[in-house]
Design an enzyme around this catalytic site. Structure first.
Site, short mmCIF file in Angstrom:
data_model
loop_
_atom_site.label_atom_id
_atom_site.label_comp_id
_atom_site.label_asym_id
_atom_site.label_seq_id
_atom_site.Cartn_x
_atom_site.Cartn_y
_atom_site.Cartn_z
N GLY A 1 -6.18 3.89 2.63
CA GLY A 1 -6.14 4.65 3.88
C GLY A 1 -6.69 6.06 3.71
O GLY A 1 -7.39 6.58 4.59
N ASN B 1 4.09 8.92 10.27
CA ASN B 1 4.75 8.23 9.15
C ASN B 1 6.16 8.74 8.89
O ASN B 1 6.99 8.01 8.36
CB ASN B 1 3.90 8.35 7.88
CG ASN B 1 3.34 9.74 7.66
OD1 ASN B 1 2.60 10.26 8.48
ND2 ASN B 1 3.72 10.34 6.55
N GLN C 1 0.09 3.72 10.11
CA GLN C 1 1.48 3.34 10.41
C GLN C 1 1.60 2.56 11.72
O GLN C 1 2.71 2.20 12.12
CB GLN C 1 2.39 4.57 10.47
CG GLN C 1 2.60 5.25 9.12
CD GLN C 1 3.39 4.42 8.12
OE1 GLN C 1 3.93 3.35 8.44
NE2 GLN C 1 3.45 4.88 6.89
N SER D 1 -4.56 0.69 6.39
CA SER D 1 -4.37 0.53 4.95
C SER D 1 -3.56 -0.73 4.66
O SER D 1 -2.60 -1.02 5.37
CB SER D 1 -3.64 1.75 4.39
OG SER D 1 -3.28 1.52 3.04
N GLY D 2 -3.94 -1.46 3.61
CA GLY D 2 -3.30 -2.73 3.30
C GLY D 2 -1.84 -2.62 2.90
O GLY D 2 -1.00 -3.40 3.37
N HIS D 3 -1.52 -1.64 2.07
CA HIS D 3 -0.17 -1.68 1.46
C HIS D 3 0.95 -1.26 2.42
O HIS D 3 2.11 -1.36 2.08
CB HIS D 3 -0.13 -0.88 0.15
CG HIS D 3 -0.09 0.60 0.29
ND1 HIS D 3 1.08 1.32 0.17
CD2 HIS D 3 -1.07 1.51 0.50
CE1 HIS D 3 0.80 2.61 0.29
NE2 HIS D 3 -0.49 2.75 0.50
N THR E 1 -19.11 -2.56 -5.66
CA THR E 1 -18.80 -3.98 -5.59
C THR E 1 -17.43 -4.17 -4.96
O THR E 1 -16.47 -3.49 -5.31
CB THR E 1 -18.85 -4.59 -7.01
OG1 THR E 1 -20.15 -4.33 -7.53
CG2 THR E 1 -18.58 -6.08 -6.98
N CYS F 1 8.85 15.95 -1.92
CA CYS F 1 9.35 16.54 -3.16
C CYS F 1 8.38 16.21 -4.28
O CYS F 1 8.77 15.82 -5.37
CB CYS F 1 10.73 15.96 -3.46
SG CYS F 1 11.55 16.76 -4.84
C1 LIG Z 1 0.18 5.79 3.74
C2 LIG Z 1 -0.58 6.51 4.78
C3 LIG Z 1 -1.91 6.88 4.56
C4 LIG Z 1 -2.62 6.69 3.24
O1 LIG Z 1 -2.89 5.38 2.93
P1 LIG Z 1 -3.16 5.01 1.38
O2 LIG Z 1 -3.67 3.62 1.41
O3 LIG Z 1 -1.85 5.16 0.68
O4 LIG Z 1 -4.18 5.99 0.89
C5 LIG Z 1 -2.58 7.52 5.58
N1 LIG Z 1 -1.99 7.77 6.76
C6 LIG Z 1 -0.71 7.43 7.01
C7 LIG Z 1 -0.12 7.72 8.35
C8 LIG Z 1 0.04 6.79 6.03
O5 LIG Z 1 1.30 6.47 6.27
#
Ligand SMILES: *Cc1c(COP(=O)(O)O)cnc(C)c1O
Length: 397
Positions: A66, A146, A174, A194-196, A232, A320
């Site tokens: 992301g 977030n 989010q 973002s995937g995670h 790649t 933190c």
């Molecule tokens: C987690 C997050 C990102 C960053 O995504 P990553 O894949 O961890 O770099 C960007 N924007 C928001 C609002 C997020 O919560």
């Protein structure tokens, strides 16, 4: 209860990835047999990711995260607007990957407006309209926050941007997977995901760029992603992201209901059991899984450490990161005092959370908060409860 930080990889997503780590290891750019299956897998995934946004597959570009997506969108648009204007509009409550990029750009000569939010964490669209000048070339405003879950009026912002012919990017990391998002309905030019944050692994993301909108690449080199992102491709990660989007499209309605039920149980339960607390952020316009709660007379960090000892993962509004306790820029922008922002805890629920999880938190939180408060001189001074500290003695030392 910290799913806004990251999510566990869905088992179906893991299963979908494995073949591309074991057997289908070819380079998708190769024209021989080894490249064919990975190439097809990437294009299948692109369709699934486009589907969740109601976009065209050709409008999706895969990235490594992301943060890269946000950097690409912002810097890439500005590159194409050189000489046309040097003003960017964003908000004070963006994710660090947007805020940090905008702060960097302001150091290298761009003019950046950081819009305020009110005590509910909402934007004032009149302030946005007033901020636009003939120099404005980009508006970048997040979909959902977030820390608080507050959802911004993206469609209305998109309308304003379109009227003023300013490119509009949203960080929807989010939002995607948690609420339905149609890029065409929302008048969006560019969107980051973002995937995670949606049950795929870390290290993969995507950016939607509307057909006809120009964005310069961040990474130059090979011709991957139609010359928009060299390198790649992370085939397994991209397959995972596609699978996660497919699952999300399939399950979103049910998941939303599940999350809303758990969150309202959590918030109601805490309010019934613990005095002097407040849910931060707009009461209705929030992502369904997120609850940011301010507990007066107690440090959020202490609550988190105590929750952690009982196996509960949550997060504080304060970042933190460096070991120093900086207050959350989001809560500070909402006008919440430093003291109160230090007492905030973010619960972000996810697929795996159950009613029992919420019951457990509701059981352990009241005594935990009461114990921490009983050690706070502010609490005893304000409520007459807790320890009776002798301030005269303290000030003499
Ligand atoms: C987690 C997050 C990102 C960053 O995504 P990553 O894949 O961890 O770099 C960007 N924007 C928001 C609002 C997020 O919560």
């Amino acid at each position: 209860m910290d799913h806004n930080a990251t999510t566990p990889v869905h088992p179906e997503v893991v299963d979908a990835m494995i073949p591309f780590l074991r057997e289908e290891w070819g380079n998708p750019s190769s024209i021989h047999w080894a490249g064919r299956s990975p190439r097809k897998a990437i294009e299948d995934a692109r369709e699934k990711v486009a589907d969740i946004l109601k976009a065209e597959p050709s409008e999706m570009i895969f990235t490594s995260c992301g943060s890269e997506g946000n950097n690409f969108a912002i810097k890439g648009v500005l590159e194409t607007k050189k000489g046309k204007g040097n003003h960017i509009i964003t908000s004070k409550v963006e994710h660090p990957s947007v805020l940090g990029t905008c702060k960097y750009l302001s150091k290298v000569g761009y003019d950046v407006t950081f819009l305020d939010v009110d005590s509910d964490g909402m934007l004032d669209l009149n302030q946005l309209k007033d901020a636009i000048t003939p120099e404005t070339v980009l508006i970048t405003i997040m979909f959902g926050n977030n820390e608080t879950g507050v959802i911004f009026p993206i469609k209305e912002i998109g309308e304003i941007a379109r009227e003023q012919k300013v490119t509009f990017h949203t960080d929807a990391v989010q939002g995607v997977g948690k609420v339905p998002i149609g890029v065409k309905d929302l008048n969006l030019d560019i969107l980051t995901l973002s995937g995670h944050k949606l049950y795929a692994p870390k290290g993969v993301g995507a950016v939607y760029v509307k057909k006809g909108v120009r964005v310069q690449p961040l990474l130059h080199g090979g011709h991957q992603e139609r010359n928009r992102r060299a390198g790649t491709e992370d085939v397994a990660g991209i397959v995972a992201l596609g699978k996660a989007c497919e699952i999300t499209t399939r399950d979103m309605e049910r998941e939303t209901e599940h999350l809303l039920k758990l969150r309202s149980k959590l918030e109601k339960g805490l309010m019934e059991r613990i005095p002097y607390l407040k849910v931060n952020g707009h009461p209705e316009r929030r992502i369904p899984n997120t609850s940011n709660i301010g507990f007066d007379y107690v440090e959020g960090e202490s609550i988190l450490l105590n929750l952690d000892m009982k196996g509960v993962a949550a997060s504080s509004g304060s970042a933190c990161t460096s070991g120093t306790l900086e207050p959350s820029h989001v809560l500070v922008a909402m006008g919440i005092s430093l003291e109160k922002s230090h007492g905030s805890v973010r619960f972000s629920l996810g697929r795996g959370n159950t009613e029992e999880d919420v019951d457990y938190v509701l059981e352990i939180m009241p005594p935990l908060v009461e114990r921490l408060r009983s050690m706070s001189p502010l609490y005893s001074a304000a409520t007459g409860k807790g320890v009776d500290l002798n301030f005269d003695t303290i000030s003499k030392h």
